[in-house]
Design an enzyme around this catalytic site. Structure first.
Site, PDB file in Angstrom:
ATOM      1  N   CYS A  55       0.843  -1.206   0.000  1.00  0.00           N
ATOM      2  CA  CYS A  55       0.000   0.000   0.000  1.00  0.00           C
ATOM      3  C   CYS A  55       0.881   1.261   0.000  1.00  0.00           C
ATOM      4  CB  CYS A  55      -0.907  -0.004   1.230  1.00  0.00           C
ATOM      5  SG  CYS A  55      -1.996   1.431   1.277  1.00  0.00           S
ATOM      6  N   CYS A  59       0.680   4.682   6.912  1.00  0.00           N
ATOM      7  CA  CYS A  59       0.084   4.541   8.251  1.00  0.00           C
ATOM      8  C   CYS A  59       1.106   3.836   9.165  1.00  0.00           C
ATOM      9  CB  CYS A  59      -1.210   3.741   8.179  1.00  0.00           C
ATOM     10  SG  CYS A  59      -2.351   4.387   6.937  1.00  0.00           S
ATOM     11  N   CYS A  62       0.786   0.093  10.242  1.00  0.00           N
ATOM     12  CA  CYS A  62       0.308  -0.930   9.306  1.00  0.00           C
ATOM     13  C   CYS A  62       1.411  -1.779   8.683  1.00  0.00           C
ATOM     14  CB  CYS A  62      -0.511  -0.261   8.210  1.00  0.00           C
ATOM     15  SG  CYS A  62      -1.232  -1.474   7.094  1.00  0.00           S
ATOM     16  N   CYS A  99     -16.508  -8.798   5.919  1.00  0.00           N
ATOM     17  CA  CYS A  99     -15.821  -7.571   5.516  1.00  0.00           C
ATOM     18  C   CYS A  99     -14.629  -7.927   4.636  1.00  0.00           C
ATOM     19  CB  CYS A  99     -15.312  -6.815   6.738  1.00  0.00           C
ATOM     20  SG  CYS A  99     -16.570  -6.583   7.987  1.00  0.00           S
ATOM     21  N   CYS A 131     -19.452  -5.764   3.911  1.00  0.00           N
ATOM     22  CA  CYS A 131     -18.720  -4.524   4.189  1.00  0.00           C
ATOM     23  C   CYS A 131     -17.408  -4.543   3.407  1.00  0.00           C
ATOM     24  CB  CYS A 131     -18.446  -4.468   5.696  1.00  0.00           C
ATOM     25  SG  CYS A 131     -17.472  -3.053   6.221  1.00  0.00           S
ATOM     26  N   CYS A 191     -18.982   2.431   8.788  1.00  0.00           N
ATOM     27  CA  CYS A 191     -18.220   1.759   9.838  1.00  0.00           C
ATOM     28  C   CYS A 191     -16.972   2.610  10.041  1.00  0.00           C
ATOM     29  CB  CYS A 191     -17.858   0.345   9.383  1.00  0.00           C
ATOM     30  SG  CYS A 191     -16.756  -0.496  10.528  1.00  0.00           S
ATOM     31  N   ARG A 263     -17.599  -2.178  17.979  1.00  0.00           N
ATOM     32  CA  ARG A 263     -16.862  -3.415  17.639  1.00  0.00           C
ATOM     33  C   ARG A 263     -15.519  -3.465  18.330  1.00  0.00           C
ATOM     34  NH1 ARG A 263     -19.774  -5.562  13.527  1.00  0.00           N
ATOM     35  NH2 ARG A 263     -21.123  -4.036  12.548  1.00  0.00           N
TER      36      ARG A 263
HETATM   37  S1  SF4 Z   1      -3.943   1.039   7.020  1.00  0.00           S
HETATM   38 FE1  SF4 Z   1      -2.388  -0.026   5.744  1.00  0.00          FE
HETATM   39  S2  SF4 Z   1      -3.552  -0.784   3.996  1.00  0.00           S
HETATM   40 FE2  SF4 Z   1      -4.825   0.794   4.959  1.00  0.00          FE
HETATM   41  S3  SF4 Z   1      -4.304   2.720   3.943  1.00  0.00           S
HETATM   42 FE3  SF4 Z   1      -2.927   2.588   5.717  1.00  0.00          FE
HETATM   43  S4  SF4 Z   1      -1.062   1.588   4.931  1.00  0.00           S
HETATM   44 FE4  SF4 Z   1      -2.699   1.212   3.425  1.00  0.00          FE
END
Ligand code: SF4
Length: 319
Positions: A55, A59, A62, A99, A131, A191, A263
């Protein structure tokens, strides 16, 4: 007097609730919970990663971000047939909500999105709530998901607007709110929740709750996650969260958004059974079941059925 559902909560009011003595807070949360929900019922949801890793977002929590060397292998979008098989298995194990998560910054129109629409149609035909969490969406994409039968779209605010920039730099809070508005305008339920244990303060947790509680209408589903530190990410060595902070946050969410499903999401495997029971007492009424939550470990469906039996609780029936 019936509880009034409010959307004008101020940060001061929310802070006063959040800072109540824990027994008083949980008591008030129980009162709100029992007015809108059956206290012995928990919805079981299954979350499947339909496209994993790589991705472009950063984040800090993540394992799927391409910015960090986490060892999570990149996998292309799954075949709709395999996704449907997974949904059928989840239903057979008692899940009523399925989901699907894709590690995308945003949805792009084209072959992949068409396959996701096919998955949504297939899961909806199983009579499950369906979802997706696919990143940012345009208004027309939200509309197409709605037409395919999507029940809910997950897009978390993660934390307070003030702390957000320390967790994500590749998008801004406003982007999140925009996608949530597109989802809402398309008639899909929302959500939306956050993650605790990222080094945020109580004030940040209160700020997140303020954002959620002021959405009109409230998100129908409010996932509260506890950070599962992933090796290779900036939060790999984050200080462990006191489980009572989860309880306090869940109880406050229950009071602010009494009709929503709250949740208990990622991080549950790190909680004792007693802490999970306290989260239920505080108003959580949904859990994710299945060995994995996207890429993080989660209790098995069998373990969850045993836990509910021990607590004298039961899985919610029907979608
Ligand atoms: S949480 Fe992970 S998968 Fe989702 S947008 Fe952020 S980096 Fe990408």
């Amino acid at each position: 007097m019936p509880t009034e559902i409010r959307h004008d909560w101020t940060r001061d009011e929310i802070r006063k609730v959040y800072e109540l003595p824990l027994p008083e807070l949980v008591f008030r949360a129980q009162l709100a919970h029992r007015e809108f929900h059956r206290p012995e019922e928990v919805q079981l949801c299954r979350l499947l990663s339909i496209k994993t890793g790589g991705c472009p977002e950063d984040c800090a929590y993540c394992s799927q971000s391409a910015h960090y060397a986490t060892g999570v292998p990149r996998e292309p979008l799954m075949n709709p047939r395999d996704v449907l098989e997974a949904a059928k298995r989840a239903k057979a194990e008692g899940a009523t909500r399925f989901c699907m998560g894709a590690a995308w910054r945003q949805v792009s129109d084209g072959k992949d999105f068409d396959r996701v629409l096919e998955m949504v149609r297939g899961v909806a035909a199983l009579d499950m709530e369906v979802c997706c969490t696919l990143g940012m969406l345009t208004e027309s994409q939200a509309q197409r998901l709605k037409e395919a039968g999507l029940t809910a779209y997950n897009h978390n605010l993660d934390t307070s607007p003030e702390f957000y920039g320390q967790i994500i730099t590749t998008r801004i809070y406003e982007n999140r709110l925009q996608t949530i508005a597109h989802v809402r305008n398309a008639g899909i339920t929302v959500c939306c929740g956050g993650i605790l244990g990222m080094g945020e303060s109580d004030e940040d947790r209160i700020g997140l709750l303020e954002q959620l509680a002021r959405l009109t209408p409230h998100p129908e589903s409010v996932p509260i996650n506890m950070l599962v530190p992933n090796d290779g990410t900036p939060l790999a060595n984050a200080e462990e969260l006191d489980p009572l902070v989860m309880v306090r946050t869940i109880a406050t969410a229950r009071i602010l958004m009494p009709a929503s499903r709250v949740r208990l999401a990622a991080g549950r495997r790190g909680l004792s059974q007693e802490a999970v029971a306290l989260c239920f007492l505080a108003g959580a009424n949904s859990i994710f079941t299945g060995e994995r939550l996207l890429t993080t470990p989660n209790p098995s469906a069998d373990a969850d059925h045993r836990m509910l039996e021990t607590l004298g609780m039961r899985a919610m029936q029907g979608a």
